[in-house]
Design an enzyme around this catalytic site. Structure first.
Site, mmCIF file in Angstrom:
data_model
loop_
_atom_site.group_PDB
_atom_site.id
_atom_site.type_symbol
_atom_site.label_atom_id
_atom_site.label_comp_id
_atom_site.label_asym_id
_atom_site.label_seq_id
_atom_site.Cartn_x
_atom_site.Cartn_y
_atom_site.Cartn_z
ATOM 1 N N CYS A 1 -36.651 41.132 38.515
ATOM 2 C CA CYS A 1 -36.467 41.718 37.181
ATOM 3 C C CYS A 1 -35.013 42.086 36.935
ATOM 4 O O CYS A 1 -34.561 42.100 35.781
ATOM 5 C CB CYS A 1 -37.359 42.936 37.020
ATOM 6 S SG CYS A 1 -37.156 44.171 38.312
ATOM 7 N N HIS B 1 -38.326 49.076 38.506
ATOM 8 C CA HIS B 1 -38.442 47.922 37.620
ATOM 9 C C HIS B 1 -37.352 47.997 36.562
ATOM 10 O O HIS B 1 -36.951 49.091 36.142
ATOM 11 C CB HIS B 1 -39.828 47.895 36.965
ATOM 12 C CG HIS B 1 -40.072 46.706 36.096
ATOM 13 N ND1 HIS B 1 -39.985 45.410 36.560
ATOM 14 C CD2 HIS B 1 -40.393 46.611 34.771
ATOM 15 C CE1 HIS B 1 -40.249 44.577 35.568
ATOM 16 N NE2 HIS B 1 -40.494 45.281 34.477
#
Length: 767
Positions: A58, A413
């Site tokens: 990510c 994330h």
């Protein structure tokens, strides 16, 4: 037979159920927003692709999305060294672009229903109580459905067609060209080729561990610069001087980036590179030395309840160099105390601000995430520039934010929130792309519930006219939305209805749960929990809730029940356009006046600071001169005292010797006079049988008699005052003192002085 008697609607045993017609999947909020778009553009600004996550990638997806939607950077990557013709690009995409099965969603749902029915028909097998239906509003479900329904774009290695060897730059160019050349506005990119090159060249990215997005951004920009310059050095000088054939768009874009030719190697520096100046002033000689250094991004320290402006002010604050951190001054020739500050000498066109959220703590011996509230504005103007800076009043606008979601630096994330050219703000969460509101960007200051904080801010240069135009467009959109909200209040027969009545009618509908639940106050959340999916989606896709704070009914005032007033609200007067223009002009004049006031205030502050510094320098000079005079006077006094002490030490023994010799000569003169006077007297016979004990007082009596005779025979001393006692006649006190001394000497056993006096007297008598 029994089944047939139950009803005619029951299907026969051999009948085949009618096959359901395939229905298209429901439209996503992004597809609804793209309905009114025209033909596909050639520059790729109307393409909105997600990126597949290959396991903790990510960090790469969020940074690549931010770089793609930076228009000058995207155009520079596509145009260097040459732009691939659109025909060959479409031919290559025909092989790499894969469209999924449109019935994949229906087949997946049918398979799930079949499995559920099979589990229910098994005898003796209880249903699984832990199996819950999937939440269709969760990001995981949306990502899974995007992979099943959207076109998948796999990039291929096309470095040979660019005339370059495979590198991170060529892989980045492959991704950008694939998106620009695709005929679909939405889809998913598979950056597998890019990740393979990244892991091949850099060992730290070969593991599946969580990586830092800012470190990846810095590495990618430096790698692009290195790859471009390495390939340019291989080209002969003649080929480098000749521009390659380009399209008109690429030539215009290259000229807008400031480069002379489309294939120049300086475009990364001209976009992201800035120049910092380190000013160090020696406090002894007050000489200022400067040292320049380039930067591709600015990393600023954070403080609790601060802003980006205050962080930049702290970045350029004066730092005192003292004690072990002294500055070596070339003018003074040694280590001296100094003041140091950092200022920006050249501003970049794209400013990447890294908020240092991760700090090493000595107590925990590891990095820790800082959840400080740091406010970042939509528009930014830097003030910490040098006096000779190029374009110091450059205005920036926020166009991308990289958000870190997690409690620490080793897990979490990354998502990206990006402002597009004409479709507003979009949320890029790996494969999922969703539109969000402008106010959604303010949810990541660091003080909201949850673990989401802004980590990297991307600002690009803009103009004041563009800002005013954007604000005017936002005001028009808000007015149009308010008008549409008022229209939705009307009934189908044309009569308006009060929003309060609508709310009450909606709340009066009972449900089965309400009947079973005792009457009482219902708990309503005061602060909705932040999320990255349905809470900030498109308002049109969300179900209508009259009690929702985002409902248009709660934002608009009640409309009175008069039909004529409704028509006036729905059709604004013609003078609104003139009023808007007048307000825009007044706003522009106010902004200009405010800018002039800011400039005047800035000039006044500079003059005040200059005066304060001058006064401080003068006071320091006076204090320094006073200290020097004090040191000089003290040194002079020390030299004088040391000189006097030396003379006293040298002449001390001689002066005592002189005084002692003078008193001794005075005594010897007196004794000589006494002997001369006593020589004229007749001799006194001394009995032989007298002992030493008897001689003592007899000799004293004789001495007194001799002194009396001497006083009678000697002439009077006219120099002596009449009342003063005679020199030769001892007083009673002196006699007592002599007797006391003699007795003391006799008591202590020191009889040598007594014997000496007797011997002297005897000699004087004999003479």
């Amino acid at each position: 037979m029994f089944c047939l008697l139950l009803g005619s609607t029951a299907p026969s045993v051999g009948a085949v159920p009618a096959k359901k017609e395939p229905q298209p999947p429901p439209m996503t909020p992004l597809e609804k927003r793209l309905l009114d778009m025209g033909p596909i553009r050639e520059d790729g600004s109307d393409k909105f692709y997600g990126m597949e996550n290959y396991g903790n990638t990510c960090y790469c997806n969020s940074i690549l999305q931010c770089l793609y939607y930076s228009v000058p950077f995207r155009e520079a990557v596509i145009n260097y060294p040459t732009r691939t013709p659109i025909e060959s690009l479409e031919a290559a995409l025909a092989k790499s672009l894969r469209y999924p099965n449109p019935n994949a969603q229906l087949e997946a749902e049918a398979q799930a229903e079949k499995q559920k029915a099979a589990n229910a028909q098994r005898p003796g097998m209880p249903p699984n109580p832990q199996q819950k239906p999937e939440d269709k509003d969760s990001p995981e479900y949306k990502k899974k459905m995007a992979l099943q329904t959207l076109p998948l774009l796999e990039t291929q290695n096309n470095a040979s067609s660019y005339g370059m060897s495979e590198s991170l730059f060529t892989s980045l160019k492959d991704i950008f060209e694939s998106v620009v050349g695709s005929q679909s506005r939405i889809g998913i990119i598979r950056p597998q080729q890019f990740l393979e090159v990244l892991r091949r060249d850099h060992e730290m990215f070969r593991t599946a561990m969580h990586q830092d997005a800012h470190e990846f951004l810095n590495l990618l920009l430096n790698e692009v610069v290195a790859n471009v310059e390495a390939e340019a050095s291989k080209q002969p000088p003649i080929e480098k001087s000749l521009p390659a054939p380009e399209t008109a768009d690429s030539v215009d874009q290259s000229s807008s980036t400031g480069s002379k030719t489309p294939n120049t190697t300086r475009w990364v520096h001209e976009l992201f590179e800035g120049l910092l100046t380190s000013e160090t002033q020696c406090l002894t000689c007050e000489k200022v030395s400067q040292r320049d250094e380039v930067f591709l991004d600015l990393s600023v320290d954070l403080e609790q309840h601060s802003s980006v402006t205050s962080c930049l002010r702290k970045f350029s604050a004066e730092e005192m160099l003292c004690e072990r951190n002294k500055f070596h001054c070339d003018n003074c020739g040694g280590l001296q105390e100094a003041e140091k500050r950092m200022k920006i000498k050249r501003l970049p066109r794209i400013l990447a601000l890294h908020l240092k959220r991760f700090k090493y703590t000595e107590d925990l011996q590891r990095l820790q995430k800082l959840f400080h509230r740091v406010v970042y504005p939509y528009h930014l103007r830097l003030f910490n520039t040098t006096d000779d800076a190029e374009d110091p009043d450059r205005l920036y606008e926020l166009y991308a934010v990289v958000v870190h979601i997690g409690g620490g630096p080793y897990h979490g994330h990354y998502v990206a929130i990006i402002k597009t050219e004409d479709r507003g703000w979009l949320l890029f969460d790996d494969e999922m792309v969703e539109p969000v509101d402008k106010n959604y960007v303010k949810n990541f200051f660091g003080d909201k519930p949850g673990l989401a904080c802004a980590y990297v801010l991307f600002y690009q240069e803009t103009t004041l006219e563009a800002v005013l135009k954007e604000q005017e467009q936002e005001n028009m959109d808000s007015n149009l939305a308010a008008t549409d909200a008022n229209d939705t209040i009307l009934k189908q027969n044309g009569f308006p209805q009060s929003p309060l009545a609508h709310v009450h009618s909606a709340s009066q509908i009972p449900s089965h749960e309400d009947n079973l639940r005792p009457n009482g106050l219902r708990r309503a959340p005061t602060a909705p929990q932040l999320s990255t999916h349905h809470e900030h989606g498109d308002p049109e896709s969300a179900p209508f809730s009259p009690l929702s704070p985002l409902s248009p009914l709660s934002q608009t005032p009640p409309v009175p029940p008069v039909p004529e007033r409704v028509t006036t609200v729905a059709t604004p007067p013609k003078n609104d356009a003139l009023a808007k223009k007048e307000r825009a002009r007044e706003e522009k004049e106010r902004k200009a006046a405010e800018k002039e006031r800011e400039k005047a205030e800035k000039l006044r502050r500079k003059e005040q600071e200059a005066r304060m510094k001058e006064n401080q320098r003068r006071e320091e000079a006076e204090l320094k001169a006073a200290l020097e005079m004090s040191k000089a006077s003290k040194a002079e006094e020390d030299r004088r005292l040391s000189h006097e002490n030396g003379k006293e030490k040298q002449g001390g023994s001689l002066s005592r010797l002189k005084r002692g010799s003078k008193s001794l000569s005075h005594r010897l003169g007196k004794d000589k006079e006494t002997r001369s006077v006593s020589s004229d007297l007749p001799p006194v016979p001394i009995p032989e049988h007298s002992t030493l004990s008897q001689t003592g007082p007899t000799s004293e009596q004789q001495q007194q008699q001799q002194q009396q005779q001497q006083q009678q025979q000697s002439p009077p001393n006219h120099d002596q005052p009449p009342n003063s006692p005679q020199l030769g006649k001892p007083t009673i006190r002196e006699d007592e003192q002599v007797n006391h001394k003699d007795s003391k000497h006799e008591r202590t056993g020191h009889g040598k002085w007594r014997s000496f006096s007797l011997r002297k007297k005897s000699f004087s008598i004999l003479s």
